[in-house]
Design a protein around this motif. Structure first.
Motif, short mmCIF file in Angstrom:
data_model
loop_
_atom_site.label_atom_id
_atom_site.label_comp_id
_atom_site.label_asym_id
_atom_site.label_seq_id
_atom_site.Cartn_x
_atom_site.Cartn_y
_atom_site.Cartn_z
N THR A 132 4.03 14.72 14.10
CA THR A 132 4.43 14.66 12.70
C THR A 132 4.93 13.24 12.43
O THR A 132 5.15 12.45 13.36
N ASP A 133 5.15 12.93 11.18
CA ASP A 133 5.71 11.62 10.82
C ASP A 133 7.08 11.43 11.46
O ASP A 133 7.42 10.35 11.93
N GLU A 134 7.86 12.51 11.48
CA GLU A 134 9.20 12.43 12.07
C GLU A 134 9.11 12.17 13.58
O GLU A 134 9.87 11.37 14.12
N GLU A 135 8.18 12.82 14.25
CA GLU A 135 8.01 12.59 15.69
C GLU A 135 7.54 11.18 15.96
O GLU A 135 8.00 10.53 16.92
N GLN A 136 6.66 10.66 15.12
CA GLN A 136 6.20 9.27 15.27
C GLN A 136 7.37 8.31 15.09
O GLN A 136 7.48 7.33 15.83
N ALA A 137 8.25 8.59 14.13
CA ALA A 137 9.43 7.76 13.92
C ALA A 137 10.35 7.80 15.14
O ALA A 137 10.91 6.77 15.55
N HIS A 138 10.50 8.97 15.75
CA HIS A 138 11.31 9.09 16.97
C HIS A 138 10.71 8.25 18.10
O HIS A 138 11.44 7.62 18.86
N LEU A 139 9.39 8.25 18.20
CA LEU A 139 8.73 7.45 19.23
C LEU A 139 9.03 5.97 19.02
O LEU A 139 9.36 5.26 19.98
#
Length: 95
Positions: free
Chosen positions: A61-68
């Motif tokens: 998700t966009d949120e998971e990509q941001a966490h990465l």
């Protein structure tokens, strides 16, 4: 032990290290070592709020990509800090 079998994929499925220890019967020090080793071949994110570890999914998700992105920046910052802290010792070794 393959710790990846116990760490779920996706942010919403994060598991704390304490729970990983409970599920596997391993102590915290051993668990940290297994996670460190697994990170050499798998993207394991640890949430900064302490809510746990999760494996980066194939379709994030966009949120998971941001966490990465935050995880990479944090780790790079730690690595730089370690190298800067070694500077005086390296200078001493050189004579």
């Amino acid at each position: 032990m393959n710790i990846i079998e116990y760490i779920p994929k996706g942010l919403e499925n994060a598991i704390t290290r304490k729970n990983l220890c409970n599920v596997t019967g391993l102590d915290d020090r051993t668990m940290r070592g297994l996670i460190e080793e697994a990170r050499r071949h798998t993207i394991i994110i640890s949430n900064p709020d302490g809510s746990g570890y999760w494996v980066f999914p194939d379709n994030p998700t966009d949120e998971e990509q941001a966490h990465l992105c935050r995880y990479v920046k944090q780790q790079e910052s730690r690595a730089k800090s370690i190298f800067y802290a070694l500077y005086p010792a390296r200078q001493r070794m050189k004579g």
